[in-house]
Design a protein around this motif. Structure first.
Motif, PDB file in Angstrom:
ATOM      1  N   ASP A   1     138.247  16.789  -9.691  1.00 46.16           N
ATOM      2  CA  ASP A   1     137.516  17.737  -9.113  1.00 46.16           C
ATOM      3  C   ASP A   1     136.167  17.234  -8.560  1.00 46.16           C
ATOM      4  O   ASP A   1     135.329  16.733  -9.088  1.00 46.16           O
ATOM      5  CB  ASP A   1     137.198  18.984  -9.948  1.00 46.16           C
ATOM      6  N   GLN A   2     136.015  17.418  -7.164  1.00 41.71           N
ATOM      7  CA  GLN A   2     134.808  17.114  -6.528  1.00 41.71           C
ATOM      8  C   GLN A   2     134.699  15.563  -6.295  1.00 41.71           C
ATOM      9  O   GLN A   2     133.684  14.983  -5.999  1.00 41.71           O
ATOM     10  CB  GLN A   2     133.672  17.447  -7.234  1.00 41.71           C
TER      11      GLN A   2
ATOM     12  N   THR B   1     137.919  24.751  -5.073  1.00 39.04           N
ATOM     13  CA  THR B   1     138.838  24.593  -6.107  1.00 39.04           C
ATOM     14  C   THR B   1     140.015  25.078  -5.904  1.00 39.04           C
ATOM     15  O   THR B   1     140.972  24.323  -6.057  1.00 39.04           O
ATOM     16  CB  THR B   1     138.283  24.569  -7.662  1.00 39.04           C
TER      17      THR B   1
ATOM     18  N   LYS C   1     139.618  23.659 -16.078  1.00 30.63           N
ATOM     19  CA  LYS C   1     139.361  25.068 -15.594  1.00 30.63           C
ATOM     20  C   LYS C   1     140.856  25.848 -15.370  1.00 30.63           C
ATOM     21  O   LYS C   1     141.734  25.172 -15.180  1.00 30.63           O
ATOM     22  CB  LYS C   1     138.956  24.844 -13.999  1.00 30.63           C
TER      23      LYS C   1
ATOM     24  N   ASP D   1     132.796  17.878 -11.254  1.00 32.86           N
ATOM     25  CA  ASP D   1     132.439  19.179 -10.342  1.00 32.86           C
ATOM     26  C   ASP D   1     131.337  20.016 -11.253  1.00 32.86           C
ATOM     27  O   ASP D   1     130.358  20.281 -10.755  1.00 32.86           O
ATOM     28  CB  ASP D   1     133.565  20.063 -10.257  1.00 32.86           C
TER      29      ASP D   1
ATOM     30  N   HIS E   1     127.543  19.750  -9.705  1.00 35.18           N
ATOM     31  CA  HIS E   1     127.068  21.079  -8.975  1.00 35.18           C
ATOM     32  C   HIS E   1     125.291  21.056  -9.377  1.00 35.18           C
ATOM     33  O   HIS E   1     124.722  21.134  -8.371  1.00 35.18           O
ATOM     34  CB  HIS E   1     127.564  22.468  -9.556  1.00 35.18           C
TER      35      HIS E   1
ATOM     36  N   HIS F   1     138.218  18.744  -3.212  1.00 35.62           N
ATOM     37  CA  HIS F   1     136.996  18.821  -2.149  1.00 35.62           C
ATOM     38  C   HIS F   1     136.012  17.462  -2.579  1.00 35.62           C
ATOM     39  O   HIS F   1     136.451  17.216  -3.471  1.00 35.62           O
ATOM     40  CB  HIS F   1     136.490  20.076  -2.129  1.00 35.62           C
TER      41      HIS F   1
ATOM     42  N   HIS G   1     129.782  23.028  -2.525  1.00 38.70           N
ATOM     43  CA  HIS G   1     130.744  22.539  -1.222  1.00 38.70           C
ATOM     44  C   HIS G   1     131.304  23.818  -0.759  1.00 38.70           C
ATOM     45  O   HIS G   1     131.006  24.887  -1.357  1.00 38.70           O
ATOM     46  CB  HIS G   1     131.826  21.744  -2.042  1.00 38.70           C
TER      47      HIS G   1
HETATM   48 ZN   LIG Z   1     133.023  22.980  -7.309  1.00 42.15          ZN
END
Ligand SMILES: [Zn+2]
Length: 550
Positions: free
Chosen positions: A43-44, A83, A154, A297, A301, A345, A488
């Motif tokens: 993630d990220q 996400t 998640k 992620d 953040h 992403h 993002h």
């Molecule tokens: Zn995120």
């Protein structure tokens, strides 16, 4: 030829055709050997991380980069780079306009409430809102006894990656600190192996432990653009304590574990347990296991792309992946496993980092608009919410960017009068680059097959009944996060470009790449389906082959 000989000839032709269809043609002789497909979605994980942190990757990511087929700057070609849409596009090969996952949350006009992308009225959490089948479902169509599992920090990442008919999606539950799932997968109650894993304590085993970095090297920090001072309110100094001074683990501690690399450790541990317990990759069909690692992620953040925290999370992912791949080698064999590494992403750097370090040379001309939303920006954006003269103003929206019923025309789209007014009001705000209404988006015609204009990305994200009436594009690198932190969600390359790596069975360094055209993440699912010899959905079949199957 007589009628009878024509019939015999036709029968022989059909049999011959069937013989070659099944045995020959384009299928590689290596195909039957793939027994397990493993997705690792980080993630990220922005595309630039693969360059910037190259010297940090000496474990699993190193192996994938050195031995796999590495595709760079692969695009999430939809507007809302978040996400849930990102994972849905990776696993279905479809765009949000088809798979229906337009964002992590959207407004449900009929119910007049916010919908979470994995909401389910009956089971609380499920892929109910996902409108199409995904790769694990296609594998099951071909191999009904195939098993498919997805694990993540998640819920939304795990649920999307498990597809519509996955055996289970499992995730970290922030309120209990345990691994959790939904009754959607377990109609008759949770299985023993889930309780068994949780008996080991879940997040509680980290209570009292500090987050200390694996390595603190000034040289490596310099090489990777990692800053040891902070742009916000909190000092960037290790070690970090998780949770507060409470004497027992509670919600704030469990939430802190979610915002630490330990959530990835739990994800790896759980995936390893599934692999061993079910002997994935040793069954009758092709098994499927997806991991979505969330810590980059959740940490990124708050801390930003140049933080020592992000450095440490990446290093731990690299090391965790090394052990995980070693287990795959031991339990299944890497010649029988196909690994796909990618991300949902990217992320931009903090605007302060760009300004302070004059990083615009590295990030290009467009980074000159880097800024963080100011108090007057916020006031400007908020004023656009109102319609009419100073006296007797009306509110425009029933939910952000979803106009009230009375401002929509008969065809359900926003009226021109309201649209002009909002475009004018938002156009005066410094962060805004462009505003499109749903009519601009619906009426837009793609230019060519890989149109990446901002309207094209908005159109691929647009799903009637879910998408808002307006799409607001900010200026590049203009952060709408007030105070500390970063987000993002734009179609700009720092958010939309990710790496894709294929490694293992059926893939070799010599594989010819499809390099003539820009690749999209929506090409992944169809490519994997083809490598496995399973039939993809019609939309996924439209994608490009990312690696050759010859
Ligand atoms: Zn995120």
């Amino acid at each position: 030829m007589t009628k009878r000989s024509v019939a015999i000839f036709s029968l022989v032709s059909v049999l011959l055709l069937l013989f070659f269809w099944r045995g020959g043609g384009r299928r590689s002789p290596l195909l039957p050997e793939v027994k397990l497909v493993v997705f690792v979605v980080v993630d990220q994980f922005a595309d630039e991380y693969l360059d910037r942190f190259d010297s940090v990757f000496t474990g699993g990511i190193r192996l994938l980069v050195d031995e796999g087929v590495v595709l760079r700057k692969v695009l999430h070609p939809h507007e809302v780079t978040a996400t849930c849409p990102g994972h849905a596009s990776i696993v279905t090969g479809a765009q949000p306009s088809t798979h229906g996952i337009v964002n992590n949350w959207w407004y449900d006009r009929k119910a007049k409430e916010v919908r979470y992308c994995v909401d389910d009225g009956a089971y609380s959490r499920s892929p109910d809102l996902l409108q199409v089948n995904a790769l694990p479902d296609w594998i099951k169509d071909r191999y009904p006894r195939s098993r498919s599992y997805a694990v993540s920090g998640k819920d939304r990442s795990a649920i999307m990656m498990a597809g519509k008919e996955g055996d289970a999606a499992l995730w970290y539950d922030k309120s209990s600190g345990m691994m959790a799932s939904s009754r959607y997968y377990f109609r008759r109650g949770y299985p023993w192996w889930l309780s068994e894993f949780n008996k080991e304590g879940g997040a509680k085993k980290y209570f009292g432990r500090l987050w200390t970095p694996l390595v603190e090297s000034a040289e490596l920090f310099k090489k990777t653009g990692t800053f040891t001072f902070d742009f916000g309110d909190f000092p960037e100094t290790f070690p970090y304590a998780l949770g507060g001074p409470e004497p027992a683990p509670g919600p704030s501690f469990f939430a802190d574990v979610y915002n630490s690399p330990f959530v990835d450790e739990l994800t790896f541990n759980f995936a390893e347990r599934l692999l061993t317990e079910f002997q994935l990759g040793n069954g009758e069909g092709i098994d499927y296991l997806a991991l979505s690692l969330s810590a980059l992620d959740t940490v990124g953040h708050g801390a930003g792309a140049n933080s020592p925290k992000v450095f440490d999370v990446l290093m731990r992912i690299d090391r965790g992946l090394e052990s995980f791949i070693a287990l795959l080698e031991e339990k299944v064999g890497l010649d029988r496993t196909l690994i796909v590494f990618t991300s949902d992403h990217g992320i931009p750097p903090f605007p302060e980092a760009l300004q302070h370090y004059g990083m615009s040379a590295h990030f290009g001309e467009e980074s000159k608009t880097a800024a963080r939303v100011s108090a007057s920006d916020i006031s400007c954006l908020q004023r656009a919410h109102f319609f009419g003269k100073e006296s007797g103003q009306q509110e425009l929206f029933e939910a952000p960017l979803y106009v009230k019923e009375e401002f929509r025309a008969r065809d359900g789209l926003v009226t021109k009068k309201i649209s002009d007014k909002l475009k004018g009001a938002l156009g005066e705000c410094a962060p805004v680059s462009a505003v499109y209404d749903s009519r601009d988006i619906e009426e837009y015609r793609f230019k060519g097959t890989r149109d990446s204009s901002s309207l094209a990305t908005a159109k691929r994200n647009f799903f009637r009944g879910r998408s808002p009436d307006f799409s607001v594009l900010t200026k590049p690198y203009y952060s709408l996060t007030p105070g500390r932190g970063i987000n993002h969600g734009t179609p700009y390359r720092y958010d939309a470009e990710v790496p894709v790596i294929f490694f293992g069975a059926n893939v070799s360094r010599n594989t010819t790449l499809n390099s003539e055209r820009r690749l999209w993440v929506t090409d992944i699912a169809g490519t994997v389906a083809r490598l496995l010899g399973v039939s993809a959905s019609p939309e996924a079949k439209k994608g490009l082959m990312m690696v050759s199957d010859e």
